[in-house]
Design a protein around this motif. Structure first.
Motif, PDB file in Angstrom:
ATOM      1  N   ILE A 108       0.710  -1.081  -0.041  1.00  0.00           N
ATOM      2  CA  ILE A 108       0.145  -0.025  -0.138  1.00  0.00           C
ATOM      3  C   ILE A 108       0.892   1.212   0.154  1.00  0.00           C
ATOM      4  O   ILE A 108       1.726   1.406   0.816  1.00  0.00           O
ATOM      5  CB  ILE A 108      -0.927   0.043   1.406  1.00  0.00           C
ATOM      6  N   TYR A 142       0.720   4.496   0.593  1.00  0.00           N
ATOM      7  CA  TYR A 142       0.915   5.501   1.392  1.00  0.00           C
ATOM      8  C   TYR A 142       1.229   5.155   2.956  1.00  0.00           C
ATOM      9  O   TYR A 142       1.264   5.772   3.637  1.00  0.00           O
ATOM     10  CB  TYR A 142      -0.503   6.650   1.411  1.00  0.00           C
ATOM     11  N   LYS A 143       1.452   3.702   2.813  1.00  0.00           N
ATOM     12  CA  LYS A 143       1.868   3.251   4.237  1.00  0.00           C
ATOM     13  C   LYS A 143       3.417   2.721   4.124  1.00  0.00           C
ATOM     14  O   LYS A 143       3.817   2.512   3.221  1.00  0.00           O
ATOM     15  CB  LYS A 143       0.971   2.069   4.680  1.00  0.00           C
ATOM     16  N   LEU A 159       8.548   4.607   2.724  1.00  0.00           N
ATOM     17  CA  LEU A 159       7.283   4.284   1.943  1.00  0.00           C
ATOM     18  C   LEU A 159       7.818   3.528   0.901  1.00  0.00           C
ATOM     19  O   LEU A 159       8.944   3.211   0.388  1.00  0.00           O
ATOM     20  CB  LEU A 159       6.810   5.598   1.283  1.00  0.00           C
ATOM     21  N   GLN A 181      -5.038   7.946   8.405  1.00  0.00           N
ATOM     22  CA  GLN A 181      -3.960   7.720   7.595  1.00  0.00           C
ATOM     23  C   GLN A 181      -4.285   7.899   6.190  1.00  0.00           C
ATOM     24  O   GLN A 181      -3.591   8.501   5.299  1.00  0.00           O
ATOM     25  CB  GLN A 181      -3.299   6.390   7.856  1.00  0.00           C
ATOM     26  N   LYS A 220      -3.037  10.744   3.863  1.00  0.00           N
ATOM     27  CA  LYS A 220      -1.960  10.734   2.806  1.00  0.00           C
ATOM     28  C   LYS A 220      -2.675  11.083   1.522  1.00  0.00           C
ATOM     29  O   LYS A 220      -1.794  10.889   0.603  1.00  0.00           O
ATOM     30  CB  LYS A 220      -1.732   9.067   3.020  1.00  0.00           C
ATOM     31  N   ASN A 221      -4.110  11.459   1.493  1.00  0.00           N
ATOM     32  CA  ASN A 221      -4.478  12.000   0.394  1.00  0.00           C
ATOM     33  C   ASN A 221      -5.032  13.283   0.316  1.00  0.00           C
ATOM     34  O   ASN A 221      -6.125  13.508   0.341  1.00  0.00           O
ATOM     35  CB  ASN A 221      -5.332  10.883  -0.468  1.00  0.00           C
ATOM     36  N   GLU A 239      -5.696  -1.482  -3.667  1.00  0.00           N
ATOM     37  CA  GLU A 239      -5.258  -1.440  -2.134  1.00  0.00           C
ATOM     38  C   GLU A 239      -6.196  -2.161  -1.343  1.00  0.00           C
ATOM     39  O   GLU A 239      -6.236  -3.152  -0.474  1.00  0.00           O
ATOM     40  CB  GLU A 239      -5.348   0.128  -1.556  1.00  0.00           C
ATOM     41  N   VAL A 274      -5.693  -5.839  -1.818  1.00  0.00           N
ATOM     42  CA  VAL A 274      -4.698  -6.227  -0.866  1.00  0.00           C
ATOM     43  C   VAL A 274      -5.199  -6.486   0.447  1.00  0.00           C
ATOM     44  O   VAL A 274      -5.098  -7.540   1.015  1.00  0.00           O
ATOM     45  CB  VAL A 274      -3.513  -5.356  -0.872  1.00  0.00           C
TER      46      VAL A 274
END
Lengths: 233, 420
Positions: A95, A97-98, A138, B15, B19-20, B321, B324
């Protein structure tokens, strides 16, 4: 560990259906490192998806660690995947952004593990793949090999019974491929059961057993002498 | 539910939205603008409402005025165009015939409707000011605030035809020195000396009066200007429960019968009804409140739909994502809830920011208009309306979140991962 009997799977492609798996019989014992080989379209990925409970077979039995896998709803399948299976993908599927550590901790999040514990465990597994110093980075800051090692750490973090790797070296150059295979061999040495789907001969020979698929049937299933990847690194 | 109160869920959501940032910002802007407009408009209309009310507070809402004009129809032997004149005697008749009238008082004025104002002199200072002849009951209809130490005209002033007067703030300023106490002082109105008994505080909105008006007893006015039984106009207040419009009609028809005017002659008497005007203005501001409600809710709605839209796109963008996550053991309900909570959280956050900034804007406008004539005071948004808007946002935010959430769940993990 894995028992498969007479597994069939076909895909509907418009009006005609494509019979991908035509009766697969196959079992894997604990601690094995099995390579599943075959050209594209041979059904190897479909087989792995069914093993990974990402897809369901049309007919046939599938038993994982003594538990029959059938008639599962999505919730149940998700829980089983979380508990029993670790996935490694060709395109890493981290992922973006992690951080590396958060990626590794993700399956533990779905086990409802407290945050602190999760991070400790994630760090431990990152250490095992040699990326402890990269924990806060990242994925975009990591090389392909590093990404795949993070992905392997993530797959192992939940301590699965079986690790399923779909072309784990498909996107990597040969040096990095061998590094990744070296890691997979080491994990296997600790007694973990691993299935690797690949179409590369040299990768397949780094496993202990090779299963050849062709047109949806197993044409060859042989034990091989394992080539240690560390010899190339 | 468990997920809603789990700190882990919130960490995941924080998060994902932090993060966006661009996506988060764009998502929120729609709802933010919606609630901002909603708060701003309804606060502004409430402010106008308050402003109007403040302007009318000095006059009883059931007040009306009536005056004589000239006839437009021949009647009872009189030809058309006869000039009419209200008389003192009309008052008793009106009071007897119309029980709904609580107070009625005649008024005479000089210098109000275009005629020459009274010449007022004090020592070396002088000026021209409007002069009114009044009864004490006038203060029952329109409050007159008298400064400390002074009083308004009383019954004895009327009986004894006293030469006393109440002056305006401006009159005081122009005729008296700053530290001088005007009460007890003398001024000359059209060559007659009057003793000042009070200074009235001028309140705007009371019609044609101003801060320089001089009030003298009605009887004194009559003597001074030789008006006899004539009166300028009538000021009346109906009882609170009376229908002011009906009373206004009754007053006119009684006046017509007294003065022998054709009952259908609409032009013979003029009248002006504050209650009606007030109702009209209140209706306008109610309409404004309603409009702001509609506009605000529509904008909020558009904003929330915007959130749903962007989340839908973001689900598509995050297909992999989510795949996953599913492969790693996220159950469909966990994925669904995450998206719904994200939607809800964004909606609420944007809403609360909008409310705060909207409130600050209202405060700013309030401060800017303070002390001006602009009819605008204390713009507030009623708490129930704000809570209602928040409730609406919670419900709609959840509902709209369901669409992308359902989309997210309907993607099979295998398809999500296959997508390259």
């Amino acid at each position: 560990m894995i028992e498969i009997k007479d597994l069939h799977k076909s895909y509907k492609m418009g009006s005609n259906s494509l019979h991908v798996l035509k009766g697969i019989n196959f079992s894997v014992d604990k601690g094995e490192l099995v390579a599943i080989m075959g050209s594209s379209g041979s059904g190897k990925s479909t087989l792995l998806n069914i093993l990974g409970m990402l897809d369901v077979a049309d007919t046939g039995d599938y038993t994982l660690d003594g538990v029959p896998i059938k008639d599962m709803n999505e919730t149940k399948a998700a829980q089983y995947r979380n508990k029993f299976l670790g996935f490694v993908f060709q395109s890493f599927n981290l992922i973006n952004y992690k951080s590396a550590m958060e990626n590794v901790a993700l399956p533990l999040y779905y086990q409802r593990m407290p945050r602190k514990e999760r991070q400790e465990k994630a760090l431990k597994y990152l250490d095992q793949v040699g990326l402890k110093e990269w924990a806060t980075h990242l994925p975009s800051e990591l090389s392909g090999g590093q990404k795949q090692r993070v992905a392997i750490a993530r797959a192992m973090a939940a301590e699965p019974k079986v690790l399923l790797a779909d072309e784990p070296t498909g996107a990597l150059d040969s040096t990095t491929s061998y590094e990744v295979m070296d890691l997979i061999q080491k994990i296997n040495d600790e007694g973990n059961t691993i299935l690797v789907v690949t179409h590369e001969e040299d990768i397949a020979h780094m496993c202990k057993r090779i299963v050849h698929l062709k047109d949806g049937v197993i044409v060859e299933d042989k034990k091989v002498k394992q080539v240690r990847a560390s010899a190339y690194v | 539910m468990r997920q809603l109160f789990d700190s882990n869920t919130w960490q995941e959501i924080f998060q994902s939205i932090s993060k966006n940032k661009v996506r988060t910002f764009l998502t929120m802007i729609g709802v933010f603008v919606g609630i901002y407009i909603y708060v701003g408009l309804s606060g502004a209309s409430k402010g106008l409402d308050n402003g109007f009310e403040r302007q009318f507070e000095t006059v009883a809402m059931n007040t009306m005025f009536a005056w004589a004009q000239s006839t437009s129809m021949p009647y009872d032997g009189f030809k058309t165009g006869r000039q009419l004149q209200l008389k003192v005697g009309d008052i008793d008749v009106l009071q007897n015939r119309i029980p709904e009238i609580e107070y009625i008082t005649p008024r005479n004025a000089k210098g109000v409707f275009g005629d020459t104002p009274g010449v007022v002199v004090r020592g070396t200072k002088s000026g021209n000011y409007a002069v009114y002849g009044d009864f004490p009951v006038f203060t029952r209809i329109a409050t007159k605030k008298i400064y400390d130490g002074g009083r308004f005209i009383n019954d004895e002033d009327i009986e004894q035809t006293r030469k006393v007067c109440v002056i305006g703030e401006r009159t005081q300023k122009e005729l008296f020195d700053k530290e001088e106490d005007p009460i007890g002082g003398y001024i000359r109105i059209d060559n007659i000396y009057f003793q000042v008994i009070g200074v009235h505080k001028f309140t705007p909105g009371g019609g044609f009066e101003s801060d320089s008006d001089i009030f003298i007893p009605f009887t004194t006015y009559r003597k001074l200007y030789n008006t006899g039984d004539n009166i300028g106009w009538l000021t009346m207040a109906a009882y609170d429960d009376a229908d002011v419009i009906q009373v206004e009609k009754d007053v006119k028809s009684v006046l017509k019968s007294i003065h022998r005017v054709h009952p259908d002659d609409e032009r013979a008497f003029g009248s002006f009804n504050l209650g009606e005007i007030f109702n009209r203005i209140m209706g306008f501001s109610n309409g404004l409140t309603f409009l702001s409600l509609i506009v605000g809710i529509a904008t909020i709605l558009a904003g929330i739909i915007g959130i749903g839209n962007i989340l839908l796109i973001s689900v598509k963008e995050r297909t992999k994502e989510l795949g996953v996550r599913r492969a790693l053991g996220a159950t469909p309900s966990e994925v669904r809830n995450q998206i719904i909570i994200e939607s809800l959280f964004l909606t609420l956050l944007a809403g609360i920011i909008g409310i705060i900034i909207g409130a600050l804007t209202l405060k700013g406008i309030d401060m800017a208009t303070q002390g001006t004539d602009f009819p605008y005071a204390n713009p507030t948004v009623p708490i129930p309306l704000v809570l209602g808007a928040l409730g609406l946002m919670i419900i709609l935010g959840t509902l709209i979140g369901l669409i992308p959430a359902q989309r997210a769940v309907s993607i099979r993990p295998i398809d999500a991962l296959r997508e390259e």
